[in-house]
Write a protein that holds these residues in place. Structure first.
Motif, PDB file in Angstrom:
ATOM      1  N   GLN A   1     -13.832 -12.488  19.811  1.00  0.00           N
ATOM      2  CA  GLN A   1     -14.275 -11.928  18.372  1.00  0.00           C
ATOM      3  C   GLN A   1     -12.701 -12.169  17.646  1.00  0.00           C
ATOM      4  OE1 GLN A   1     -15.115  -7.844  19.350  1.00  0.00           O
ATOM      5  NE2 GLN A   1     -17.090  -8.226  20.417  1.00  0.00           N
ATOM      6  N   SER A   2     -13.503 -11.695  16.348  1.00  0.00           N
ATOM      7  CA  SER A   2     -12.729 -11.701  14.576  1.00  0.00           C
ATOM      8  C   SER A   2     -11.501 -11.060  15.348  1.00  0.00           C
ATOM      9  CB  SER A   2     -13.215 -11.313  13.673  1.00  0.00           C
ATOM     10  OG  SER A   2     -14.197 -12.453  13.543  1.00  0.00           O
ATOM     11  N   PRO A   3     -10.632 -11.571  14.933  1.00  0.00           N
ATOM     12  CA  PRO A   3      -8.625 -10.680  15.328  1.00  0.00           C
ATOM     13  C   PRO A   3      -8.532  -9.947  14.821  1.00  0.00           C
ATOM     14  CG  PRO A   3      -8.409 -13.277  15.184  1.00  0.00           C
ATOM     15  CD  PRO A   3      -9.558 -12.959  14.651  1.00  0.00           C
ATOM     16  N   TRP A   4      -8.033  -8.493  14.719  1.00  0.00           N
ATOM     17  CA  TRP A   4      -7.942  -7.736  14.072  1.00  0.00           C
ATOM     18  C   TRP A   4      -6.477  -7.327  14.439  1.00  0.00           C
ATOM     19  CZ3 TRP A   4     -11.071  -2.875  17.038  1.00  0.00           C
ATOM     20  CH2 TRP A   4     -12.392  -2.861  16.987  1.00  0.00           C
ATOM     21  N   LEU A   5      -6.420  -6.030  13.616  1.00  0.00           N
ATOM     22  CA  LEU A   5      -4.738  -6.186  12.877  1.00  0.00           C
ATOM     23  C   LEU A   5      -3.917  -4.894  13.761  1.00  0.00           C
ATOM     24  CD1 LEU A   5      -3.552  -6.902   9.335  1.00  0.00           C
ATOM     25  CD2 LEU A   5      -3.434  -8.358  11.716  1.00  0.00           C
ATOM     26  N   TRP A   6      -3.265  -4.686  14.305  1.00  0.00           N
ATOM     27  CA  TRP A   6      -2.759  -3.785  15.325  1.00  0.00           C
ATOM     28  C   TRP A   6      -1.661  -3.115  14.036  1.00  0.00           C
ATOM     29  CZ3 TRP A   6      -4.533   0.358  18.579  1.00  0.00           C
ATOM     30  CH2 TRP A   6      -3.716   0.873  18.601  1.00  0.00           C
ATOM     31  N   GLN A   7      -2.048  -1.845  14.170  1.00  0.00           N
ATOM     32  CA  GLN A   7      -0.821  -0.586  12.567  1.00  0.00           C
ATOM     33  C   GLN A   7       0.340  -0.256  13.860  1.00  0.00           C
ATOM     34  OE1 GLN A   7      -1.145  -2.245   9.340  1.00  0.00           O
ATOM     35  NE2 GLN A   7      -2.947  -2.976   9.676  1.00  0.00           N
ATOM     36  N   THR A   8       1.844  -0.414  13.283  1.00  0.00           N
ATOM     37  CA  THR A   8       2.110   0.017  13.966  1.00  0.00           C
ATOM     38  C   THR A   8       3.095   1.169  12.881  1.00  0.00           C
ATOM     39  OG1 THR A   8       4.301  -1.668  13.759  1.00  0.00           O
ATOM     40  CG2 THR A   8       2.659  -1.763  16.077  1.00  0.00           C
ATOM     41  N   PRO A   9       3.526   2.092  13.696  1.00  0.00           N
ATOM     42  CA  PRO A   9       4.933   3.093  12.997  1.00  0.00           C
ATOM     43  C   PRO A   9       5.521   2.699  12.277  1.00  0.00           C
ATOM     44  CG  PRO A   9       4.550   3.788  15.104  1.00  0.00           C
ATOM     45  CD  PRO A   9       3.923   2.158  15.572  1.00  0.00           C
TER      46      PRO A   9
ATOM     47  N   ALA B   1       5.712  10.907  18.918  1.00  0.00           N
ATOM     48  CA  ALA B   1       5.318  12.052  19.555  1.00  0.00           C
ATOM     49  C   ALA B   1       3.558  12.215  19.494  1.00  0.00           C
ATOM     50  CB  ALA B   1       5.121  13.374  19.989  1.00  0.00           C
ATOM     51  N   ASP B   2       2.723  11.967  18.582  1.00  0.00           N
ATOM     52  CA  ASP B   2       1.822  12.439  18.063  1.00  0.00           C
ATOM     53  C   ASP B   2       0.608  10.846  17.771  1.00  0.00           C
ATOM     54  OD1 ASP B   2       2.717  11.378  15.695  1.00  0.00           O
ATOM     55  OD2 ASP B   2       1.848  12.307  14.706  1.00  0.00           O
ATOM     56  N   ARG B   3       1.717   9.942  17.930  1.00  0.00           N
ATOM     57  CA  ARG B   3       0.879   8.347  18.346  1.00  0.00           C
ATOM     58  C   ARG B   3      -0.070   7.984  19.362  1.00  0.00           C
ATOM     59  NH1 ARG B   3      -0.212   4.216  15.034  1.00  0.00           N
ATOM     60  NH2 ARG B   3       0.278   2.642  16.156  1.00  0.00           N
ATOM     61  N   LEU B   4      -1.343   8.194  19.023  1.00  0.00           N
ATOM     62  CA  LEU B   4      -1.519   7.160  20.279  1.00  0.00           C
ATOM     63  C   LEU B   4      -1.169   5.756  20.337  1.00  0.00           C
ATOM     64  CD1 LEU B   4      -5.297   9.477  20.164  1.00  0.00           C
ATOM     65  CD2 LEU B   4      -3.050   9.623  21.782  1.00  0.00           C
ATOM     66  N   PRO B   5      -0.704   4.959  21.747  1.00  0.00           N
ATOM     67  CA  PRO B   5      -0.428   3.693  21.695  1.00  0.00           C
ATOM     68  C   PRO B   5      -2.061   2.797  22.673  1.00  0.00           C
ATOM     69  CG  PRO B   5       0.668   4.968  23.173  1.00  0.00           C
ATOM     70  CD  PRO B   5      -0.265   5.827  22.648  1.00  0.00           C
ATOM     71  N   TYR B   6      -3.041   3.179  21.819  1.00  0.00           N
ATOM     72  CA  TYR B   6      -4.401   2.931  22.988  1.00  0.00           C
ATOM     73  C   TYR B   6      -5.965   2.249  21.629  1.00  0.00           C
ATOM     74  CZ  TYR B   6      -5.435   7.459  24.043  1.00  0.00           C
ATOM     75  OH  TYR B   6      -5.934   8.021  23.924  1.00  0.00           O
ATOM     76  N   ALA B   7      -6.206   1.610  22.135  1.00  0.00           N
ATOM     77  CA  ALA B   7      -7.558   1.299  21.449  1.00  0.00           C
ATOM     78  C   ALA B   7      -8.895   1.300  22.054  1.00  0.00           C
ATOM     79  CB  ALA B   7      -7.917  -0.246  20.676  1.00  0.00           C
ATOM     80  N   ALA B   8      -9.410   2.085  21.868  1.00  0.00           N
ATOM     81  CA  ALA B   8     -10.449   2.444  22.853  1.00  0.00           C
ATOM     82  C   ALA B   8     -11.686   1.504  23.207  1.00  0.00           C
ATOM     83  CB  ALA B   8     -11.278   3.616  22.979  1.00  0.00           C
ATOM     84  N   PHE B   9     -12.138   1.217  23.864  1.00  0.00           N
ATOM     85  CA  PHE B   9     -13.718   0.210  24.088  1.00  0.00           C
ATOM     86  C   PHE B   9     -14.618   0.640  24.852  1.00  0.00           C
ATOM     87  CE2 PHE B   9     -10.478  -2.574  22.336  1.00  0.00           C
ATOM     88  CZ  PHE B   9     -10.761  -2.714  21.277  1.00  0.00           C
ATOM     89  N   PRO B  10     -16.069   0.177  25.259  1.00  0.00           N
ATOM     90  CA  PRO B  10     -16.615   0.697  26.164  1.00  0.00           C
ATOM     91  C   PRO B  10     -16.522   0.050  27.486  1.00  0.00           C
ATOM     92  CG  PRO B  10     -17.888  -0.714  23.650  1.00  0.00           C
ATOM     93  CD  PRO B  10     -16.587  -0.903  23.834  1.00  0.00           C
ATOM     94  N   LEU B  11     -16.690   1.122  28.563  1.00  0.00           N
ATOM     95  CA  LEU B  11     -16.343   1.310  29.682  1.00  0.00           C
ATOM     96  C   LEU B  11     -16.265  -0.215  30.795  1.00  0.00           C
ATOM     97  CD1 LEU B  11     -14.014   2.131  31.956  1.00  0.00           C
ATOM     98  CD2 LEU B  11     -16.531   3.152  33.318  1.00  0.00           C
ATOM     99  N   GLY B  12     -15.963  -1.394  30.617  1.00  0.00           N
ATOM    100  CA  GLY B  12     -16.188  -2.287  31.454  1.00  0.00           C
ATOM    101  C   GLY B  12     -16.497  -3.339  30.348  1.00  0.00           C
ATOM    102  N   SER B  13     -16.071  -2.883  29.004  1.00  0.00           N
ATOM    103  CA  SER B  13     -16.121  -4.286  27.986  1.00  0.00           C
ATOM    104  C   SER B  13     -14.913  -5.143  27.716  1.00  0.00           C
ATOM    105  CB  SER B  13     -16.543  -3.556  26.707  1.00  0.00           C
ATOM    106  OG  SER B  13     -15.593  -3.248  26.165  1.00  0.00           O
TER     107      SER B  13
ATOM    108  N   PHE C   1      -0.947  -1.402  24.036  1.00  0.00           N
ATOM    109  CA  PHE C   1       0.122  -2.084  23.572  1.00  0.00           C
ATOM    110  C   PHE C   1       1.721  -0.973  23.609  1.00  0.00           C
ATOM    111  CE2 PHE C   1      -4.369  -2.508  21.356  1.00  0.00           C
ATOM    112  CZ  PHE C   1      -3.770  -4.556  20.946  1.00  0.00           C
ATOM    113  N   THR C   2       1.662   0.245  24.350  1.00  0.00           N
ATOM    114  CA  THR C   2       2.990   0.611  24.377  1.00  0.00           C
ATOM    115  C   THR C   2       4.384   0.040  24.118  1.00  0.00           C
ATOM    116  OG1 THR C   2       1.665   1.535  25.835  1.00  0.00           O
ATOM    117  CG2 THR C   2       3.858   2.469  26.009  1.00  0.00           C
TER     118      THR C   2
END
Length: 132
Positions: free
Chosen positions: A71-79, A92-104, A51-52
């Motif tokens: 699927q049902s929507p989620w909210l992406w929380q930003t700083p 700098a300490d923020r990861l701007p991504y969500a992880a999902f299973p490979l290929g999903s 979500f960079t």
């Protein structure tokens, strides 16, 4: 590609002290760069949904919602929006991504709600937002 250059030209044309903190300032850029709102990258045995782009232009947005594969929507929380910078840097300490299973991740739907109440959404197929 033309949209990216048009958005870049718009940003470069702004006065040096311009802040990107209101809907009026970020909405035209986000409209021109829809294809960059999110990106998928295969890394470390996972699909990472980035979500960079939206995080950089988060000021002026009230909410970012997204759904993966219908699927049902989620909210992406930003700083919080710093409000005193030209652009809203990602901490700098923020990861701007969500992880999902490979290929999903097959499809991603994103809905932006601007602070003025307007809503904009877009759906993306995996192939359209894959990064190397």
């Amino acid at each position: 590609m033309k949209r990216i250059f048009a958005a870049l030209a718009l940003v470069l044309a702004l006065p040096v002290q311009a802040q990107m903190t209101t809907t009026a300032q970020v909405k035209p850029i986000l409209e021109m760069t829809k294809g960059n709102w999110v990106a998928v990258r295969e890394y470390g045995g996972q699909d990472l949904l980035y979500f960079t782009h939206l995080e950089v232009f988060r000021c002026g947005l009230a909410q970012i919602a997204f759904a993966v594969n219908g699927q049902s929507p989620w909210l992406w929380q930003t700083p919080p929006c710093p409000g005193d910078e030209t652009f809203s840097e990602i901490p700098a300490d923020r990861l701007p991504y969500a992880a999902f299973p490979l290929g999903s991740i097959e499809t991603v739907w994103v809905e932006l709600t601007y602070e003025d109440g307007t809503v904009q959404s877009e759906a993306f197929a995996r192939g359209a937002i894959m990064t190397p």
